[in-house]
Scaffold this motif. Sequence first.
Motif, PDB file in Angstrom:
ATOM      1  N   GLU A  88      11.655  29.281  20.237  1.00 17.60           N
ATOM      2  CA  GLU A  88      10.854  28.262  19.549  1.00 17.60           C
ATOM      3  C   GLU A  88      10.322  27.269  20.621  1.00 17.60           C
ATOM      4  O   GLU A  88       9.432  26.600  20.500  1.00 17.60           O
ATOM      5  CB  GLU A  88      11.778  28.073  18.390  1.00 17.60           C
ATOM      6  CG  GLU A  88      12.005  28.687  17.207  1.00 17.60           C
ATOM      7  CD  GLU A  88      12.933  28.282  16.160  1.00 17.60           C
ATOM      8  OE1 GLU A  88      13.609  27.147  16.250  1.00 17.60           O
ATOM      9  OE2 GLU A  88      13.175  28.960  15.265  1.00 17.60           O
ATOM     10  N   ALA A  89      11.294  26.967  21.475  1.00 21.94           N
ATOM     11  CA  ALA A  89      11.270  26.024  22.416  1.00 21.94           C
ATOM     12  C   ALA A  89       9.922  26.375  23.284  1.00 21.94           C
ATOM     13  O   ALA A  89       8.974  25.509  23.534  1.00 21.94           O
ATOM     14  CB  ALA A  89      12.435  25.615  23.074  1.00 21.94           C
TER      15      ALA A  89
ATOM     16  N   ASN B  66       7.588  28.710  22.535  1.00 20.61           N
ATOM     17  CA  ASN B  66       6.262  28.769  21.845  1.00 20.61           C
ATOM     18  C   ASN B  66       5.737  26.919  21.731  1.00 20.61           C
ATOM     19  O   ASN B  66       4.701  27.093  21.712  1.00 20.61           O
ATOM     20  CB  ASN B  66       6.699  29.249  20.379  1.00 20.61           C
ATOM     21  CG  ASN B  66       6.870  30.523  20.299  1.00 20.61           C
ATOM     22  OD1 ASN B  66       6.448  31.457  21.372  1.00 20.61           O
ATOM     23  ND2 ASN B  66       7.356  31.386  19.522  1.00 20.61           N
ATOM     24  N   LEU B  67       6.593  26.297  21.394  1.00 19.69           N
ATOM     25  CA  LEU B  67       6.291  24.860  21.063  1.00 19.69           C
ATOM     26  C   LEU B  67       5.518  24.368  22.313  1.00 19.69           C
ATOM     27  O   LEU B  67       4.703  23.861  22.425  1.00 19.69           O
ATOM     28  CB  LEU B  67       7.381  24.098  20.694  1.00 19.69           C
ATOM     29  CG  LEU B  67       7.035  22.527  20.269  1.00 19.69           C
ATOM     30  CD1 LEU B  67       5.968  22.411  19.225  1.00 19.69           C
ATOM     31  CD2 LEU B  67       8.206  21.634  20.014  1.00 19.69           C
TER      32      LEU B  67
ATOM     33  N   GLN C  64       2.289  25.805  22.439  1.00 15.70           N
ATOM     34  CA  GLN C  64       1.349  25.375  21.679  1.00 15.70           C
ATOM     35  C   GLN C  64       0.693  23.964  22.274  1.00 15.70           C
ATOM     36  O   GLN C  64      -0.307  23.726  22.347  1.00 15.70           O
ATOM     37  CB  GLN C  64       1.810  25.269  20.453  1.00 15.70           C
ATOM     38  CG  GLN C  64       1.922  26.732  19.723  1.00 15.70           C
ATOM     39  CD  GLN C  64       2.975  26.579  18.438  1.00 15.70           C
ATOM     40  OE1 GLN C  64       3.316  25.445  18.096  1.00 15.70           O
ATOM     41  NE2 GLN C  64       3.354  27.486  17.918  1.00 15.70           N
ATOM     42  N   TYR C  65       1.525  23.303  22.722  1.00 14.34           N
ATOM     43  CA  TYR C  65       1.179  21.848  23.295  1.00 14.34           C
ATOM     44  C   TYR C  65       0.263  22.125  24.428  1.00 14.34           C
ATOM     45  O   TYR C  65      -0.506  21.237  24.495  1.00 14.34           O
ATOM     46  CB  TYR C  65       2.427  21.074  23.659  1.00 14.34           C
ATOM     47  CG  TYR C  65       2.129  19.593  24.093  1.00 14.34           C
ATOM     48  CD1 TYR C  65       1.669  18.662  23.176  1.00 14.34           C
ATOM     49  CD2 TYR C  65       2.297  19.469  25.488  1.00 14.34           C
ATOM     50  CE1 TYR C  65       1.309  17.553  23.885  1.00 14.34           C
ATOM     51  CE2 TYR C  65       2.010  18.480  26.007  1.00 14.34           C
ATOM     52  CZ  TYR C  65       1.653  17.143  25.295  1.00 14.34           C
ATOM     53  OH  TYR C  65       1.110  16.235  25.696  1.00 14.34           O
TER      54      TYR C  65
ATOM     55  N   LEU D 130       1.855  18.357  17.791  1.00 12.07           N
ATOM     56  CA  LEU D 130       2.586  19.205  18.797  1.00 12.07           C
ATOM     57  C   LEU D 130       3.467  18.276  19.757  1.00 12.07           C
ATOM     58  O   LEU D 130       4.739  18.524  20.096  1.00 12.07           O
ATOM     59  CB  LEU D 130       1.736  20.008  19.289  1.00 12.07           C
ATOM     60  CG  LEU D 130       1.191  21.238  18.521  1.00 12.07           C
ATOM     61  CD1 LEU D 130       0.139  21.799  19.176  1.00 12.07           C
ATOM     62  CD2 LEU D 130       2.170  22.212  17.915  1.00 12.07           C
ATOM     63  N   LYS D 131       2.735  17.169  20.248  1.00  4.39           N
ATOM     64  CA  LYS D 131       3.192  16.275  21.046  1.00  4.39           C
ATOM     65  C   LYS D 131       4.706  15.567  20.527  1.00  4.39           C
ATOM     66  O   LYS D 131       5.662  15.692  20.807  1.00  4.39           O
ATOM     67  CB  LYS D 131       2.607  14.947  21.551  1.00  4.39           C
ATOM     68  CG  LYS D 131       3.013  14.019  22.344  1.00  4.39           C
ATOM     69  CD  LYS D 131       2.086  13.077  22.680  1.00  4.39           C
ATOM     70  CE  LYS D 131       2.531  12.102  23.684  1.00  4.39           C
ATOM     71  NZ  LYS D 131       1.551  11.016  24.229  1.00  4.39           N
TER      72      LYS D 131
ATOM     73  N   GLN E  60       6.629  16.929  17.899  1.00  8.53           N
ATOM     74  CA  GLN E  60       7.417  17.919  17.938  1.00  8.53           C
ATOM     75  C   GLN E  60       8.237  18.288  19.262  1.00  8.53           C
ATOM     76  O   GLN E  60       9.334  18.371  19.160  1.00  8.53           O
ATOM     77  CB  GLN E  60       6.658  19.319  17.226  1.00  8.53           C
ATOM     78  CG  GLN E  60       6.411  19.464  16.068  1.00  8.53           C
ATOM     79  CD  GLN E  60       5.754  20.343  15.659  1.00  8.53           C
ATOM     80  OE1 GLN E  60       5.714  21.539  16.203  1.00  8.53           O
ATOM     81  NE2 GLN E  60       5.057  20.694  14.210  1.00  8.53           N
ATOM     82  N   LEU E  61       7.543  18.225  20.145  1.00  4.73           N
ATOM     83  CA  LEU E  61       8.048  18.199  21.576  1.00  4.73           C
ATOM     84  C   LEU E  61       9.009  17.080  21.987  1.00  4.73           C
ATOM     85  O   LEU E  61      10.183  17.385  22.361  1.00  4.73           O
ATOM     86  CB  LEU E  61       6.891  18.522  22.531  1.00  4.73           C
ATOM     87  CG  LEU E  61       7.281  19.357  23.791  1.00  4.73           C
ATOM     88  CD1 LEU E  61       8.014  20.525  23.671  1.00  4.73           C
ATOM     89  CD2 LEU E  61       5.926  19.334  24.774  1.00  4.73           C
TER      90      LEU E  61
ATOM     91  N   LEU F  53      12.272  17.550  19.962  1.00  5.51           N
ATOM     92  CA  LEU F  53      13.105  18.873  20.714  1.00  5.51           C
ATOM     93  C   LEU F  53      13.733  18.163  21.983  1.00  5.51           C
ATOM     94  O   LEU F  53      14.867  18.202  22.345  1.00  5.51           O
ATOM     95  CB  LEU F  53      12.074  19.998  20.974  1.00  5.51           C
ATOM     96  CG  LEU F  53      12.943  20.989  21.848  1.00  5.51           C
ATOM     97  CD1 LEU F  53      14.041  21.731  20.749  1.00  5.51           C
ATOM     98  CD2 LEU F  53      11.878  22.012  22.023  1.00  5.51           C
TER      99      LEU F  53
END
Length: 153
Positions: free
Chosen positions: A126-127, A129-130, A133-134, A142-143, A145-146, A149
């Motif tokens: 998941e990390a 993938n994020l 995606q970013y 996405l930024k 979400q990152l 995290l």
Amino acid sequence: MKKIKLNYLLLLATSFLISCNALKTAPYDQFSYQKTTEIKVDAIRLIDKATSLYQDNITEILHLENEIAKIVEYEKYKPNNELTYEMWQILANENKNLLAGFFKRWKEKEKLSPFFVKEAKTQITEAMNLLLQYEGKKETALKNQLLELISKN
């Protein structure tokens, strides 16, 4: 007439400042995207082997750790790339619960339980993938979400 000119100048200045702020994110980088994809695939393949002895996989682990060190160094010197660099630092930090931390635990325990491997693989995937995606889209959602995290790690 002076009021119209002043409003126009304010609008122009605001537009300029907004556009400058938007440039603070590093642009899409094909190398970063490709290297992150390669590391993710290699990492997932290795994580699946963690139910076997660490020592039996040492060559692959050391190779992957070397690749991670290279991408961290690459990301460090890209302008306006603090977020991606910080995420790679977390992935590479053996005192965190992501990639390097997983390898440290595997080394300490010699082999890991299937349950632990499955859970860790989900989190690491998941990390990564994020991050991919970013790196691919550089979107605000996405930024955020990152950033979330990163704040949890």
